[in-house]
Scaffold this motif. Structure first.
Motif, PDB file in Angstrom:
ATOM      1  N   PRO A  82       0.831  -1.207   0.000  1.00  0.00           N
ATOM      2  CA  PRO A  82       0.000   0.000   0.000  1.00  0.00           C
ATOM      3  C   PRO A  82       0.863   1.254   0.000  1.00  0.00           C
ATOM      4  CG  PRO A  82      -0.018  -1.062   2.155  1.00  0.00           C
ATOM      5  CD  PRO A  82       0.737  -1.962   1.237  1.00  0.00           C
ATOM      6  N   GLY A 105      -0.126   5.287   0.193  1.00  0.00           N
ATOM      7  CA  GLY A 105      -1.150   6.313   0.174  1.00  0.00           C
ATOM      8  C   GLY A 105      -2.432   5.667  -0.283  1.00  0.00           C
ATOM      9  N   PRO A 106      -3.183   6.343  -1.110  1.00  0.00           N
ATOM     10  CA  PRO A 106      -4.452   5.778  -1.563  1.00  0.00           C
ATOM     11  C   PRO A 106      -4.239   4.730  -2.663  1.00  0.00           C
ATOM     12  CG  PRO A 106      -4.131   7.960  -2.464  1.00  0.00           C
ATOM     13  CD  PRO A 106      -2.943   7.691  -1.596  1.00  0.00           C
ATOM     14  N   PHE A 107      -2.974   4.437  -2.950  1.00  0.00           N
ATOM     15  CA  PHE A 107      -2.665   3.506  -4.031  1.00  0.00           C
ATOM     16  C   PHE A 107      -2.013   2.247  -3.496  1.00  0.00           C
ATOM     17  CE2 PHE A 107      -2.293   7.829  -5.621  1.00  0.00           C
ATOM     18  CZ  PHE A 107      -3.203   7.803  -6.656  1.00  0.00           C
ATOM     19  N   TRP A 116      -6.465   1.271  -5.032  1.00  0.00           N
ATOM     20  CA  TRP A 116      -6.914   0.048  -4.371  1.00  0.00           C
ATOM     21  C   TRP A 116      -8.056  -0.590  -5.158  1.00  0.00           C
ATOM     22  CZ3 TRP A 116      -7.314   2.400   1.221  1.00  0.00           C
ATOM     23  CH2 TRP A 116      -6.011   2.688   1.669  1.00  0.00           C
ATOM     24  N   LYS A 117      -8.911   0.286  -5.633  1.00  0.00           N
ATOM     25  CA  LYS A 117     -10.061  -0.186  -6.411  1.00  0.00           C
ATOM     26  C   LYS A 117      -9.593  -1.035  -7.583  1.00  0.00           C
ATOM     27  CE  LYS A 117     -13.531   1.557  -4.280  1.00  0.00           C
ATOM     28  NZ  LYS A 117     -13.799   2.937  -3.880  1.00  0.00           N
ATOM     29  N   ASP A 127      -8.477  -4.411  -6.714  1.00  0.00           N
ATOM     30  CA  ASP A 127      -9.613  -5.287  -6.452  1.00  0.00           C
ATOM     31  C   ASP A 127     -10.255  -5.751  -7.754  1.00  0.00           C
ATOM     32  OD1 ASP A 127      -9.120  -4.902  -3.826  1.00  0.00           O
ATOM     33  OD2 ASP A 127     -10.914  -3.688  -3.404  1.00  0.00           O
TER      34      ASP A 127
END
Ligand SMILES: Nc1ncnc2c1ncn2[C@@H]1O[C@H](COP(=O)(O)OP(=O)(O)OP(=O)(O)O)[C@@H](O)[C@H]1O
Ligand SMILES: Nc1ncnc2c1ncn2[C@@H]1O[C@H](COP(=O)(O)OP(=O)(O)OP(=O)(O)O)[C@@H](O)[C@H]1O
Ligand SMILES: [Mg+2]
Ligand SMILES: [Mg+2]
Lengths: 365, 285, 233, 233, 365
Positions: free
Chosen positions: E307, E309-311, E328-329, E332
């Motif tokens: 991971p 940050g938001p990535f 992250w999206k 998934d």
């Protein structure tokens, strides 16, 4: 393992900690983040027995560490600390790193070996004979790290350990921290103002604000489901909008935010005041009037494009200002300029809804 | 003559307290080396102001006391601190002053000279100054005795009667230096005056008169008070001081340096200086 | 003025010819004052550390008191020691009066306040983070003291220099409890440079006094060079 | 030992009854030593700053020399000043010998080395970043000096305390150039507490000496309290 | 305006600067970035006349600032400096900030007003009466900033000015810096280890490495066209691969890197040794065997997902290890796990080719 039980600390009239409660588990990496002046350093100093709480107790393995002066030394020897503005002893680098080992009566050759290893680990191999006082800011910080790590403490406390380091050194230190935690099972508590560092390293994060932990959780929880507007802002959610629920049923709420209607997944009911948090990355910017069914889609005008690392931050006025992050390439491809008309879209699932008043805890606020 | 075996097995220590003016003449340094050889003793001499020296005696910190202040010696003996006073030398105090002699005392009797100085000093606009030791030393005692002899009440008529009378509150040497600086009169023992004479513009103005007599004596600390004082060697020392040989040494001491002796031997002059014969002649038993 | 020049020449002569009397007196000065300084250091440093790092009521008053004792006149110190060790005093049975030991005691007492006070200053000048770092590294009291002293060595040795300076230059206490005795044996004598200077001065031998003063300064220079070497290590 | 108790009682009596003789002597002590300390401060602080912040060859030697002068015996200082201002000396025409002015001069000279040395220590203890910050904010020499002194005020005032302590407690120089004169006018007299103590001691009045010593310490306490107030501001 | 002419600095045997040459223009914001110990602080101190170069000259408006001691004060008064580890004077916050104004003889009321404004600007309004020594690390740093800014210098030097600050404070200070530069025309030179800060603020960046500027250029140049392998690594290009040109014509080169063939835009000719730099953001990860014509497409196995940050940073072993950054999206959605087979693709235009040996300048190497 470390239990913070309503820990308060005043300095004269200033209340810095107002009842911090939380727990750090054995073998865990725990990050304390929070704004400047929130009391991060104060908290770490209390844990390291360098100061005494005004109220409350700190327990390690069930033992109130401030209660028994006779056990101070043995408790301190369990811990290693890296200070925010590290100071070095006026001697060589090697001697600086060796101090803790000497205190523990380690043998000469053992010390030599361990110090060499430690310097190597922080990227200062060959610096052993330098006078520590002449080191650069980042070099000193690494000496302080080596000094605290070399004693292989059970608990490692680090106050902004990489504040003065360049990214390459930061990466090295972070690797090291992870390795120490994994290989030696060291419990690590560190403060940082670099939230991404908190996220990269920590198993759990405590957000210190207004004298209490506003939120304690895994990095993912803290970054995606902030407990309050303030936490949201602090963890870098750029789009934070206040509004009122105008329609709320079946776990979906329609929120009116300054005239703009936004659909979000939330059990909030009609009439409730809420705060909407949307991460920039979850906003998609497209040509105007490109509607995707099921998504919120708001038309607007680009008001600014600011470079940010390898990306650009594009702010769009859709009634409320919303920012998204695009790669430079994307900005070029979409031909986005200031003043361009675009459409901003995002899924209702991407909207985190903070309900009611701020979930702040009992801070001074 | 000696009263004990001249070569005891162990070197004994003899502690003597003496007044500074006597010590500064180096007479004692001269004599101790002779004594130490003869008696296998080690002499430790402490020089201090008369008051302090007497204090050392009273505390039993020394074995022998050597001073020149008759009245306080008497008190010391009367209080039982000392015994066996023996007088070994005497000389005369001198009244010295600037060559210009603004009070015109040259050749006067001491009492008259003092009276003249005081009168001149108290006159308006006068530059006549008298510097007193002001330190309760033997010399100071003598000065007070002269004021008394001249008919003055020391504390009322002299001390604090004007800026003409200044108390130096220091040793003799410093007092002479100060008098020289201020071109003032002062009373001095002859030894210190001769030692300082080279650096001074002051001249001897009055050096005759019975009252200027300065008698040096040695006393033993009373072993009844302090049983562990070293009585044997103390007695040896006192007897040594009044022995014929030493009396000759005293009488000639300083001649080669100053062209005149600093002391007169007391041995044969007991009548002249008004002390009992026993105090100059009889060895202690 | 010519006394000054004469004093200089005499000082050179005394040093070059290693005048035995003067050498004995100088040696006694060094031994006594150095011993006193070392003993005082052994008391002053832990005491200063305890006061500086301790927190107790009346700490500020105590520091004020110590500073006040900087003004303790040597004669008063001499008198107090004298009263204690004089034959009729409580420690009279030790027969210490007029011995070099007595002088060491008096000088130790004399320099103790200033050395303690300057140690406090020295230690209070150490960066608090250094202090905290030592604690956090798990120093025992003794380890803490040793290491904090290493950090403050410059200032602490400056305090030692001040203490030594005060000890070797004082005369009031030395003369009262030592007595300025010149005996035939070295150990029984208590004449040191300052008491000798006083004596020469009272006898009007100014150039001899100045010569002895210069000898004293030469000694002090030697000691200070030694101190400086440790300071800059 | 009873002399100590007696001395205490006598000291209380002297202070409570404001004994005029003692008050005059005490006042003279304060005036002379305080004046000397202030003058010495005015020299020592700029001098210490110049040495500490300057870079010049022989700097270390100079500091060593200054430290060596800590050991300057008061009698030697007294003698040197005496030779300069005595009637036959180069400044004899000023007729300063045996005046309070002469005592101020002697004490100033006496405390100058130690105050300079301790000023150097005090200033060298200031965080170099503070120094650089002042430079970078564009301080003139004077502004720099004033501000660095403010930062080091604790240690510099400690130096002043040491200087004052040394000045008011010394006796050798005071007696040589002052002469311990008790005249009927205040200005002609040069008797200060220490010279009075010496005198009383030489007269064997131990309790009176101790009483005067206590009076001296009371004065020193007052001065130190004043210094402490400025230090902690 | 500020000209660095072969500026060298040795400390004893250590050469820290080995002939730094460069120029900062009037009104420019210039960032100095470089690894810990590179000499950033040393350089700023030389400019602020706090130290003297061993060789070379620093000229401001054509004037060698180290040449004339008499002009030191006036030159210093042109400049303001924020130190890396700022020290505060032992007095109140207000007094700390006022010092520079007092030195310049400003009037009481003027000082009061300016100090208040300055404290307000750095977010410390209301802190005026606090004892500066009791401030937290970040608070002190802001006091130091206010202190340097309040004198409105022509040149503002800042050594890692936001190292101890949280992101919210950093944003505030960055805004302030930009405003000062824009409104007052202040020339600003700052060092930072936060490259994104360099990019956000600076008009130009100098990369200090091995005692010299390895590269000076606009943020875009430095970040996309690093002049050497070291600079590439330092500015955060994660994919750096060595190889040899096997086919080179028409401005396109095919490079063999450890058995993998990569096409890149470059005039390099056959046989040349080159270094390939590819930013993670330019790598696309897709299901295996999805080929896009015109793009490099390499099959591989996912070795790690970290991971960031938001990535998430996904590393794929394609013969050479290549990392990409995905939200992250996306991770998934693509169902990427460690061990997944994927295809990594990137455009030849995204490959920056550094030719020949390292373009390092005349460093100590
Ligand atoms: N000894 C003290 N006396 C008074 N106030 C203090 C003291 N120590 C800290 N403070 C105050 O307590 C607050 C918290 O300080 P602390 O150093 O813990 O903050 P922090 O979270 O570490 O901040 P930063 O990120 O800036 O380092 C600050 O506002 C500071 O001014
Ligand atoms: N006075 C000195 N004596 C010896 N070496 C020094 C001195 N000052 C700095 N150095 C060395 O010079 C090098 C550069 O130091 P400098 O502080 O300029 O680095 P920097 O680029 O600012 O590093 P950082 O990012 O860690 O602050 C370092 O290796 C340091 O050890
Ligand atoms: Mg902090
Ligand atoms: Mg730096």
């Amino acid at each position: 393992m470390i239990e913070l039980d309503s820990v308060s600390k005043n300095f004269g009239d200033t209340t810095v900690l107002a009842g911090v409660t939380g727990q750090v588990n054995r073998g865990e990496i725990f990050a304390v983040i929070g704004p400047s002046g929130a009391g991060k350093s104060t908290l770490l100093r209390l844990i390291d027995l360098l100061d005494t709480p005004t109220e409350g107790a700190i327990r390690i393995n069930g033992l109130d560490i401030h209660a028994d002066k006779g056990r101070r030394l043995s408790i301190r020897r369990m811990m290693g600390m890296v200070f925010q503005k590290p100071a070095v002893f006026n001697t060589t680098v090697t001697e600086n790193v060796a101090v803790g080992l000497r205190f523990r009566g380690a043998g000469r050759s053992e010390i030599r070996k361990m110090v060499e290893d430690a310097l190597d680990m922080v990227g200062l191999a060959g610096y052993g004979d330098r006078k520590a006082r002449t080191l650069s800011g980042g070099e000193m910080q690494r000496v302080a790290l080596a000094r605290a790590m070399v004693i292989e403490p059970e608990v490692l406390l680090m106050d902004e350990p990489t504040a003065n380091l360049d990214p390459v050194s930061v990466a090295m230190i972070e690797d090291l921290v992870v390795r120490i935690n994994r290989d030696l099972g060291t419990t690590i508590v560190f403060s940082t103002h670099d939230m991404y560092q908190g996220q990269r390293l920590a198993h759990r994060i405590g957000v210190l604000m207004d004298g209490v932990f506003s939120q304690v959780g895994t990095p993912r929880e803290v970054f995606t489901l902030p407990a309050s507007r303030e936490v949201a802002r602090f963890v870098g959610i750029e789009n934070i909008v206040e509004g009122g629920v105008v329609e709320g049923e079946d776990g979906t709420a329609v929120v009116d935010a300054g005239g703009v209607r936004v659909r979000a997944r939330s059990p909030a009911s009609t009439g409730e005041r809420v705060t909407l948090c949307i991460r920039s990355e979850d906003l998609r910017i497209a040509a105007p009037s490109m509607d995707t069914p099921g998504r919120n889609s708001l038309p607007g005008t680009v008001t600014s494009i600011v470079p940010r690392g390898p990306f650009s931050r594009v702010t769009v006025d859709c009634g409320v200002p919303l920012s998204s992050v695009l790669s430079w390439k994307a900005v070029d491809v979409l031909e986005i300029r200031e003043g361009s008309r675009v459409s901003v879209s995002f899924a209702p699932e991407s909207v985190h809804v903070v309900r009611g008043v701020n979930h702040r805890g009992s801070g001074r606020g | 003559g000696t009263t004990s075996d001249p070569t005891p097995v162990e070197t004994q220590q003899l502690r003597i307290a003496t007044t500074t003016s006597l010590y500064d003449t180096k007479l004692l340094d001269h004599l101790t080396s002779i004594f130490e050889e003869e008696y296998n003793a080690e002499v430790l001499i402490v020089s201090a102001g008369t008051g302090k020296a007497i204090e050392y005696g009273q505390n039993g910190d020394v074995d022998v006391l050597m001073v020149h202040d008759r009245a306080r010696e008497d008190a010391f003996l009367a209080d039982g601190y000392g015994t066996d006073r023996r007088v070994f030398a005497y000389n005369y105090f001198v009244l010295v002053g600037p060559e210009s002699d603004p009070a015109g005392i040259n050749g006067m009797q001491p009492e008259a000279a003092f009276t003249a100085i005081r009168e001149a000093g108290m006159a308006d606009g006068s530059d006549v100054v008298f510097v007193s030791r002001g330190d309760a030393s033997g010399t100071h005692s003598k000065e007070k005795a002269i004021w008394k002899g001249a008919g003055f009440n020391y504390s009322a008529d002299v001390q604090g009667s004007g800026d003409w009378y200044q108390e130096a509150g220091t040793g003799m040497g410093a007092t002479l230096t100060m008098s020289n600086e201020k071109q003032a009169y002062t009373l001095s023992d002859i030894g210190t005056y001769l030692a300082y004479k080279g650096d001074l513009d002051l001249v001897t103005l009055v050096d005759e008169g019975d009252i200027l007599l300065n008698i040096y004596c040695a006393m033993q600390i009373n072993p009844a008070k302090y049983p562990d004082t070293n009585t044997t060697v103390a007695k040896d020392w006192i007897n040594f001081m009044i022995s014929d040989d030493v009396q000759k040494e005293i009488a000639s001491f300083g001649v080669d340096q100053y062209g005149q002796p600093l002391f007169y031997a007391a041995q044969d002059d007991w009548e002249k200086i008004g002390v009992p014969q026993a105090e100059v002649k009889d060895p202690i038993a | 003025m010519y006394e000054i020049i004469e004093g200089f020449l005499e000082a050179i002569r005394l040093i070059v010819t290693l005048d035995p009397d003067v050498m004995a007196i100088a040696a006694r000065s060094i031994i006594i004052s150095l011993t006193a300084t070392i003993i005082a250091t052994l008391f002053a440093v832990p005491l200063g550390a305890a006061i500086n790092f301790g927190t107790f009521p009346g700490k500020k008053s105590l520091i004020n008191l110590i500073q006040t004792l900087y003004s303790l006149p040597t004669v008063v110190v001499g008198l107090l020691i004298f009263l204690l060790i004089s034959r009729v005093g409580p420690f009279g049975f030790l027969r210490l009066l007029f011995t070099p030991t007595a002088m060491v005691i008096a000088q130790t007492v004399l320099v103790l306040p200033i050395m303690t006070g300057l140690t406090i200053s020295a230690l209070s000048g150490v960066d608090p983070v250094i202090r905290d770092t030592l604690y956090s590294l798990g120093a025992t009291r003794l380890q803490f003291l040793i290491n904090i002293m290493k950090e403050a060595r410059f200032a602490i040795l400056a305090a030692v220099a001040v203490g030594f300076g005060r000890a070797i230059s004082e005369v009031g206490a030395a003369i009262l409890v030592g007595g300025n005795i010149m005996a035939s044996s070295f150990a029984s004598s208590t004449r040191v440079l300052t008491t000798a200077i006083s004596l020469e001065t009272s006898m009007g031998n100014i150039s001899q006094s100045i010569a002895l003063g210069i000898v004293l300064l030469v000694i002090a220079l030697g000691v200070n060079l030694a101190i400086a070497r440790v300071q800059h290590r």
